[in-house]
Write an enzyme that holds these catalytic residues in place. Structure first.
Site, short mmCIF file in Angstrom:
data_model
loop_
_atom_site.label_atom_id
_atom_site.label_comp_id
_atom_site.label_asym_id
_atom_site.label_seq_id
_atom_site.Cartn_x
_atom_site.Cartn_y
_atom_site.Cartn_z
N ASP A 102 0.66 -2.75 12.15
CA ASP A 102 1.13 -3.14 10.82
C ASP A 102 1.54 -4.61 10.85
OD1 ASP A 102 2.93 -3.67 8.59
OD2 ASP A 102 2.81 -1.52 8.21
N THR A 107 -1.21 7.49 -0.55
CA THR A 107 -2.50 7.40 -1.24
C THR A 107 -3.35 6.24 -0.74
OG1 THR A 107 -1.64 5.89 -2.91
CG2 THR A 107 -1.39 8.25 -3.35
N ASP A 136 5.11 -5.57 9.41
CA ASP A 136 6.21 -5.16 10.29
C ASP A 136 6.27 -6.02 11.54
OD1 ASP A 136 7.17 -3.20 8.64
OD2 ASP A 136 6.02 -1.58 9.57
N ARG A 174 0.86 -1.19 0.00
CA ARG A 174 0.00 0.00 0.00
C ARG A 174 0.88 1.22 0.00
NH1 ARG A 174 -4.65 0.64 4.36
NH2 ARG A 174 -2.88 1.04 5.68
#
Ligand code: PRP
Ligand code: URA
Length: 209
Positions: A200, A108, A203, A104
């Site tokens: 995340d 945006t 991560d 991603r």
């Protein structure tokens, strides 16, 4: 409209609570993601077709069931989807594995495709697209499009945490796709993270932050 199921078995809920905790490190996070994926595989494959087969036991000959019909492909959306593959393949060792690389854009929130490698006979396989997070739905939708473009016909999306926005987006773009999630959360925040979510996933799985 495809199925939408929250797989809230107590073991799944318990393990999900563990991975939501921000203090949980990479080792446990990775183990839990695989275990949850394994438990989800059990439910997601509930409709697999069976056929009769004759088996010779030490005592007699009998007719019992074995898996028939379409073969499976597991397709993780890189990177975070990789964390679910081992758990699923533990349950379905004959499954082939494809990869779709997508990230991603953090500004945006639009997905960017960077890699696609699928089994050659993807058009003849039932496909499980796996990714821990369904946020805006952009990545899942683009992955499903990439699969359909290459002939995949039966697709199930298997995620750990989904946001209502992502579920709606996939249902609108791909009403033929069944969605299975371990948890349906409240919403997305302004940065496109799921609330309460787990942060995340990539991560946390790979220790990159
Ligand atoms: C995360 C996640 C999904 C995507 C979900 O991946 O694993 O693929 O975001 O967001 P969306 O529904 O809004 O598209 P990310 O782009 O962080 O890449 P990574 O797996 O490489 O960390
Ligand atoms: N991707 C993640 O890894 N986490 C989120 O909350 C949203 C997208």
């Amino acid at each position: 409209m495809g199925k939408f199921e929250v797989l809230d078995h107590p073991l799944i809920q318990h393990k999900m609570t563990i991975i939501r905790d921000k203090e949980v490190g990479t080792k446990v996070f990775r183990e839990m993601v695989n275990e949850i994926a394994m438990l989800m595989a059990y439910e997601v494959t509930r409709d697999m077709l069976l056929e009769d087969v004759e088996v010779q036991t030490p005592i007699t000959t009998t007719v019992k069931k074995r898996l028939a019909g379409k073969k499976l492909a597991v397709v993780p959306i890189l990177r975070a989807g990789l964390g679910m593959v081992d758990g699923i393949v533990n349950m379905i060792p004959a499954a082939r594995i494809g990869h779709i690389g997508m990230y991603r854009d953090e500004e945006t929130l639009q997905p960017v495709e960077y890699f696609v490698k699928l089994p050659e006979d993807i058009d003849q396989r039932e496909v499980l697209v796996v990714d821990p997070m369904l946020a805006t739905g952009g990545s899942a939708n683009m992955a499903i499009e990439a699969l359909k473009k290459r002939g995949a016909k039966t697709i199930k999306l298997v995620v750990l945490v989904s946001a209502p926005e992502g579920v709606k987006a996939v249902q609108a773009a791909h009403p033929d796709v069944d969605i299975f999630t371990a948890a349906l959360d409240e919403k997305l925040n302004a940065e496109g993270y799921i609330v309460p979510g787990l942060g995340d996933a990539g991560d946390r799985l790979f220790g990159t932050k």
